[in-house]
Design a protein around this motif. Sequence first.
Motif, PDB file in Angstrom:
ATOM      1  N   GLY A 153      -2.412   4.275   5.567  1.00  0.00           N
ATOM      2  CA  GLY A 153      -2.651   3.008   4.881  1.00  0.00           C
ATOM      3  C   GLY A 153      -3.714   2.123   5.481  1.00  0.00           C
ATOM      4  O   GLY A 153      -4.247   1.259   4.791  1.00  0.00           O
ATOM      5  N   LEU A 154      -4.022   2.303   6.754  1.00  0.00           N
ATOM      6  CA  LEU A 154      -4.991   1.428   7.420  1.00  0.00           C
ATOM      7  C   LEU A 154      -5.828   2.259   8.387  1.00  0.00           C
ATOM      8  O   LEU A 154      -5.355   3.279   8.906  1.00  0.00           O
ATOM      9  N   THR A 155      -7.013   1.784   8.676  1.00  0.00           N
ATOM     10  CA  THR A 155      -7.933   2.508   9.563  1.00  0.00           C
ATOM     11  C   THR A 155      -7.320   2.886  10.919  1.00  0.00           C
ATOM     12  O   THR A 155      -7.414   4.046  11.319  1.00  0.00           O
ATOM     13  N   TYR A 198     -11.712  -6.067  11.727  1.00  0.00           N
ATOM     14  CA  TYR A 198     -11.487  -4.702  12.235  1.00  0.00           C
ATOM     15  C   TYR A 198     -12.345  -3.755  11.403  1.00  0.00           C
ATOM     16  O   TYR A 198     -13.076  -4.211  10.514  1.00  0.00           O
ATOM     17  N   ALA A 228      -7.116   4.397   3.920  1.00  0.00           N
ATOM     18  CA  ALA A 228      -7.995   3.781   4.928  1.00  0.00           C
ATOM     19  C   ALA A 228      -9.457   4.038   4.592  1.00  0.00           C
ATOM     20  O   ALA A 228      -9.800   5.081   4.042  1.00  0.00           O
ATOM     21  N   ALA A 229     -10.343   3.078   4.928  1.00  0.00           N
ATOM     22  CA  ALA A 229     -11.675   3.095   4.321  1.00  0.00           C
ATOM     23  C   ALA A 229     -12.826   2.716   5.253  1.00  0.00           C
ATOM     24  O   ALA A 229     -13.914   2.386   4.785  1.00  0.00           O
ATOM     25  N   PHE A 246     -14.152  -9.567   2.238  1.00  0.00           N
ATOM     26  CA  PHE A 246     -13.338  -8.349   2.312  1.00  0.00           C
ATOM     27  C   PHE A 246     -12.057  -8.679   3.052  1.00  0.00           C
ATOM     28  O   PHE A 246     -12.088  -9.141   4.198  1.00  0.00           O
ATOM     29  N   THR A 275       0.842  -1.204   0.000  1.00  0.00           N
ATOM     30  CA  THR A 275       0.000   0.000   0.000  1.00  0.00           C
ATOM     31  C   THR A 275       0.876   1.253   0.000  1.00  0.00           C
ATOM     32  O   THR A 275       0.651   2.196  -0.766  1.00  0.00           O
ATOM     33  N   ASP A 310     -10.914  -5.231  -3.068  1.00  0.00           N
ATOM     34  CA  ASP A 310      -9.655  -5.324  -2.316  1.00  0.00           C
ATOM     35  C   ASP A 310      -8.989  -6.694  -2.466  1.00  0.00           C
ATOM     36  O   ASP A 310      -7.774  -6.817  -2.431  1.00  0.00           O
ATOM     37  N   PRO A 321      -7.981  -6.761   3.523  1.00  0.00           N
ATOM     38  CA  PRO A 321      -7.220  -5.574   3.130  1.00  0.00           C
ATOM     39  C   PRO A 321      -6.233  -5.885   2.003  1.00  0.00           C
ATOM     40  O   PRO A 321      -5.762  -7.020   1.876  1.00  0.00           O
ATOM     41  N   SER A 322      -5.962  -4.872   1.209  1.00  0.00           N
ATOM     42  CA  SER A 322      -5.036  -4.964   0.089  1.00  0.00           C
ATOM     43  C   SER A 322      -3.751  -5.690   0.499  1.00  0.00           C
ATOM     44  O   SER A 322      -3.163  -5.378   1.534  1.00  0.00           O
ATOM     45  N   PHE A 368      -5.964   0.479  -6.619  1.00  0.00           N
ATOM     46  CA  PHE A 368      -6.855   1.514  -6.065  1.00  0.00           C
ATOM     47  C   PHE A 368      -6.144   2.391  -5.041  1.00  0.00           C
ATOM     48  O   PHE A 368      -6.531   3.533  -4.829  1.00  0.00           O
ATOM     49  N   MET A 369      -5.098   1.884  -4.397  1.00  0.00           N
ATOM     50  CA  MET A 369      -4.345   2.695  -3.450  1.00  0.00           C
ATOM     51  C   MET A 369      -3.611   3.814  -4.201  1.00  0.00           C
ATOM     52  O   MET A 369      -3.569   4.961  -3.760  1.00  0.00           O
ATOM     53  N   PRO A 413     -12.855  -1.759   8.690  1.00  0.00           N
ATOM     54  CA  PRO A 413     -13.409  -1.889   7.342  1.00  0.00           C
ATOM     55  C   PRO A 413     -14.127  -3.222   7.119  1.00  0.00           C
ATOM     56  O   PRO A 413     -15.144  -3.267   6.409  1.00  0.00           O
TER      57      PRO A 413
END
Length: 392
Positions: free
Chosen positions: A104-106, A173, A128-129, A225, A46, A255, A227-228, A305-306, A175
């Motif tokens: 990069g992450l929530t 977690y 982060a999403a 889902f 990412t 993802d 994460p990337s 997408f990142m 997302p």
Amino acid sequence: MMSRRQQLHLLSAALLAAGAIGSAQAQSDTVKIGLILPMTGPFASTGKQIEAAARLWMAQNGTAVGGKKVELVLKDDAGIADTTRRLAQELVVNDKVVALAGFGLTPLALAAAPVATQGKTPLVVMAAATSSITEASPWIVRTSFTLPQATVGIAEWAAKNKITKVVSLVADYGPGIDAEKFFVQRFTEHGGTVVDKLRTPMRSPDFAPVLQKVRDEKPDAVFVFLPSGQGTAFMKQFAERGLDKAGVKLIGTGDVVDDDILNEMGDVALGVVTSHHYSAAHNSTVNKAFVDAFQAANPRMRPNFMAVGGYDGMRLIYRGLEASKGAGGEALLEAMKTQRFESPRGPVSIDTATRDIVQDIYIRKVEKVGGALYNVEFETIKAVKDPGKAAK
Ligand code: VNL
């Protein structure tokens, strides 16, 4: 030794001072953008994608913006939230950055949010999403996406395409919990049944136990889902357990079939249907130019997408600085909150009320194009706002 509370007090004071003298910094000829990314550790892909895209934006658009010279300061948080928070504080207090960016992450975005608020510094979330992130500080603007936004498309598509029984499988977690909630809600509303809700740890997930459960439960499809970066390991185990042969379809948010790694997944990925906001195969002039330039600068990478979140985030900061004539603080934030442009992903705008990105969501299927695997878009849902906000 100072207690943690004393340290926090000192730090708050430094941040408030940094916020208060923000206008004085506008005198300087250089403005710095603090880019915090996981450049090492399990989520380094990412960081690499976003860094490459940010540097591409700067190479294409120069460094003279709003009467200032722009400088990028890159920091590696290795995906550790305490490190993100410390780096954000240093960038605001010592480097006096005009904006913080990356995340990069929530948990990393949430760790930096109070720093943006106290330091009155705009913060651009490029990756982060989790839906709630933009509510963690009024200084946050997001150019990535939200999981509710990416999920509802596939939930509706599945229900309309003879998929009636689904097991949901998400990273445990923010997302993942958003994805699970919105998948279950939309799919059920459209007549589907979710027979089980499985979760795997965010770091070092072990897919064997959950895949065994999916096998036993024999759903029409598994909604995923992850994460990337985790998609390759997941696909490999999905095939090893014979789930594809057993007729269990794989659906999810994009993802899991991330362009960064899609082509190394092999034929097991063929036919996987997902919904997402970006595919490297997106058919537009703007995207073709973006992909060509990205690959010319980074020959062994395909933008995912990142990368697009990073590229558009830089655009937001540049256009914002042009409008604010190089000033930071409120002026920059306000200018970023009203933008609308054509991204490599398609037409986008910032929702001024929520500071989230409004974008088209595509339904895509993995196909071979010129010998390589791509997510080929075949349906478009126009101008999707984050459903996570409306649900409250
Ligand atoms: C997140 C969401 C991270 C989607 C991802 O990859 C992703 C997050 C690192 O909000 O933590 O694909």
